[in-house]
Design a protein around this motif. Structure first.
Motif, PDB file in Angstrom:
ATOM      1  N   GLU A 290     -20.945 -83.080  26.117  1.00 27.86           N
ATOM      2  CA  GLU A 290     -21.241 -82.379  27.370  1.00 27.86           C
ATOM      3  C   GLU A 290     -20.261 -81.224  27.531  1.00 27.86           C
ATOM      4  OE1 GLU A 290     -23.399 -81.464  30.506  1.00 27.86           O
ATOM      5  OE2 GLU A 290     -23.790 -83.385  29.525  1.00 27.86           O
ATOM      6  N   LEU A 291     -20.775 -79.997  27.549  1.00 29.80           N
ATOM      7  CA  LEU A 291     -19.925 -78.814  27.592  1.00 29.80           C
ATOM      8  C   LEU A 291     -19.071 -78.765  28.852  1.00 29.80           C
ATOM      9  CD1 LEU A 291     -19.043 -76.123  26.374  1.00 29.80           C
ATOM     10  CD2 LEU A 291     -21.037 -75.052  27.448  1.00 29.80           C
TER      11      LEU A 291
ATOM     12  N   LYS B 117     -13.842 -78.893  31.644  1.00 30.25           N
ATOM     13  CA  LYS B 117     -13.042 -79.505  32.707  1.00 30.25           C
ATOM     14  C   LYS B 117     -11.725 -80.038  32.167  1.00 30.25           C
ATOM     15  CE  LYS B 117     -13.238 -83.141  36.234  1.00 30.25           C
ATOM     16  NZ  LYS B 117     -14.052 -84.258  36.810  1.00 30.25           N
ATOM     17  N   LEU B 118     -11.784 -80.706  31.003  1.00 31.42           N
ATOM     18  CA  LEU B 118     -10.567 -81.245  30.380  1.00 31.42           C
ATOM     19  C   LEU B 118      -9.621 -80.118  29.963  1.00 31.42           C
ATOM     20  CD1 LEU B 118      -9.094 -83.769  29.384  1.00 31.42           C
ATOM     21  CD2 LEU B 118     -10.356 -83.553  27.223  1.00 31.42           C
TER      22      LEU B 118
ATOM     23  N   THR C 159     -25.601 -79.605  26.609  1.00 29.96           N
ATOM     24  CA  THR C 159     -25.032 -80.606  25.705  1.00 29.96           C
ATOM     25  C   THR C 159     -25.098 -80.034  24.299  1.00 29.96           C
ATOM     26  OG1 THR C 159     -25.787 -82.417  27.120  1.00 29.96           O
ATOM     27  CG2 THR C 159     -25.199 -82.965  24.850  1.00 29.96           C
ATOM     28  N   VAL C 160     -23.934 -80.041  23.621  1.00 31.42           N
ATOM     29  CA  VAL C 160     -23.825 -79.405  22.305  1.00 31.42           C
ATOM     30  C   VAL C 160     -23.640 -80.474  21.238  1.00 31.42           C
ATOM     31  CG1 VAL C 160     -22.558 -77.712  20.924  1.00 31.42           C
ATOM     32  CG2 VAL C 160     -22.745 -77.413  23.403  1.00 31.42           C
TER      33      VAL C 160
ATOM     34  N   ILE D 108     -28.356 -77.433  20.594  1.00 32.01           N
ATOM     35  CA  ILE D 108     -28.253 -77.469  22.053  1.00 32.01           C
ATOM     36  C   ILE D 108     -29.273 -78.448  22.641  1.00 32.01           C
ATOM     37  CG2 ILE D 108     -28.463 -76.113  24.178  1.00 32.01           C
ATOM     38  CD1 ILE D 108     -26.004 -75.393  22.582  1.00 32.01           C
ATOM     39  N   TYR D 109     -28.800 -79.251  23.563  1.00 31.53           N
ATOM     40  CA  TYR D 109     -29.671 -80.177  24.308  1.00 31.53           C
ATOM     41  C   TYR D 109     -29.512 -79.878  25.790  1.00 31.53           C
ATOM     42  CZ  TYR D 109     -29.601 -82.700  19.895  1.00 31.53           C
ATOM     43  OH  TYR D 109     -29.704 -83.044  18.575  1.00 31.53           O
TER      44      TYR D 109
END
Length: 422
Positions: free
Chosen positions: A274-275, A280-281, A305-306, A420-421
């Motif tokens: 999840e991009l 965020k991290l 989502t990658v 990519i999703y």
């Protein structure tokens, strides 16, 4: 010995060029044989026509067969079996050789029955040079009475000069082979140095990590002691030791990661990432690392989502953001945005720094290349962060590029829609 792909390509290239050179020599030999036969045919037909013209002038019937006898590669004896004059023979020789386009130097001699000797006629040269004449080169033939001999002194040289284009091709191929061998030797030498360099880096960094880990353990333990806590000065020094040790450890990890990717030992573990979680991290870790006021602007039209290796995907984005903040004066403003089209999703990371000059921009992803800062004469870093980023993108089959303006630098990663999703 196990052959690598590099060695196989070298051997194939070497044998391919060698095969071309062998084929060139084969064609050269064929061309030489063809040229030789063609010239010999022209000589034969021209001399035969000379004999026929002499018989026509004498109103005689041509009863002699096999008039022309080849004694050597450039020496012929012609049996006329009828009287003829010297000046008439020379005239017909010039005329017939010119008719068949036989541009050769020649000299001739006529057998004289009265003196029983070969009488030298003349040396015919297009350049008018008669210094090459060889009167002693003509020998008598005891089986013939009315005959003349003709010699072509420059015949062999003519064969080679007529094939000059083939010789040029052969020389060019030899030069190509020499350049290829020299280039291969240079590449093998460079490859050996690269292997030694990677071994040295691996050994050096591993040797550094052991004492560095001990320093961090000892520093953290010392920092927790009451005596250190009670002394602001000692606590500050310990904090400096811990921070600098962590920074050094980060550099060592970067060097190890780059050496690992160069040696092709890295294995990607692709999962659906999840991009927004990765971003965020990164934001949290960056804010903990720097005490400056940092602004993050995220322009994501939707969630993405990658398909990527989560560990390396985090590292490359962190490296780009970290560089953006590190080389920005004042309060950094980092913008992360996504441009979506039919084939690709492009993730762009921009900053508000000074950017990179036009002369440096094409090389910022090269290993060990460092950009000189405008506000400092010192060049910071090892030049491995963006090289690692590019290597990981290549392993993912992604494209990475950079563009610079007066308002900052933009790093763009082009990810195929297949990864990519949404």
């Amino acid at each position: 010995m196990k052959l690598s792909r590099f060695n196989i390509v070298i051997f194939i290239g070497f044998f391919a060029i060698l095969g071309v050179i062998i084929m060139q020599f084969f064609l050269l030999n064929q061309a030489y044989s063809f040229e030789k036969k063609e010239v010999e045919s022209k000589i034969h037909y021209a001399l035969r026509d000379v004999v026929e013209r002499i018989y026509i002038d004498n109103n005689s019937e041509l009863i002699v067969s096999n008039q022309i006898k080849k004694i050597a590669h450039n020496y012929y004896v012609v049996n006329v079996n009828d009287v003829f004059e010297n000046n008439i023979l020379e005239f017909y020789l010039k005329k017939e050789f010119n008719r068949v386009n036989l541009d050769l130097d020649f000299e001739y001699a006529i057998y004289d029955c009265g003196s029983n000797n070969m009488v030298y006629g003349n040396y015919i040269d297009a350049d008018g040079d008669t210094s090459k004449k060889c009167e002693d080169c003509f020998t008598k033939n005891h089986d013939l009475i009315y005959y003349f001999a003709i010699r072509f002194p420059t015949l062999k040289q003519n064969y080679f000069s007529s094939l000059k284009q083939y010789w040029i091709y052969t020389v060019v191929l030899f030069i190509v082979l020499i350049i290829y061998v020299y280039s291969v030797l240079l590449m093998l030498k460079q490859k050996r140095y690269t292997v030694l360099q990677n071994d040295f880096i691996n050994n050096m960094t591993h040797e550094f990590k052991t004492p560095l880990a001990s320093i961090l353990i000892a520093s953290n333990y010392a920092n927790s002691q009451d005596e250190i806590k009670k002394s602001p000065k000692l606590s500050k020094y310990i904090e400096i030791i811990i921070n600098q040790s962590k920074k050094l450890n980060q550099h060592i990890e970067q060097i190890l990661s780059l050496a690992k990717t160069d040696s092709h030992n890295i294995q990607l573990n692709k999962t659906k990432v999840e991009l927004s979680n990765i971003v965020k991290l990164i934001k949290e870790n960056i804010l903990l690392k720097y005490s400056r006021e940092i602004t993050f602007t995220l322009l994501f039209p939707k969630k993405y989502t990658v398909l990527a290796d989560e560990f390396h995907f985090y590292n490359i984005l962190y490296n780009i953001v970290d560089n953006a903040i590190k080389y920005t004066k004042g309060n950094p403003d980092v913008t992360m945005m996504i441009n979506d089209n039919v084939k690709y999703v492009t993730l762009s990371i921009s900053d508000n720094g000074d950017g990179v000059s036009e002369k440096d921009l094409p090389f910022i992803f090269d290993k060990f290349y460092r950009v000189e800062r405008k506000d400092s004469k010192e060049i910071e870093g090892f030049g491995i962060g963006l090289a690692y980023v590019k290597k990981i993108c290549q392993l993912h089959n992604w494209k990475i590029s950079a563009s610079s303006t007066e308002t900052g630098l933009t790093i763009s990663i082009q990810i195929p829609k297949t990864d990519i999703y949404e």
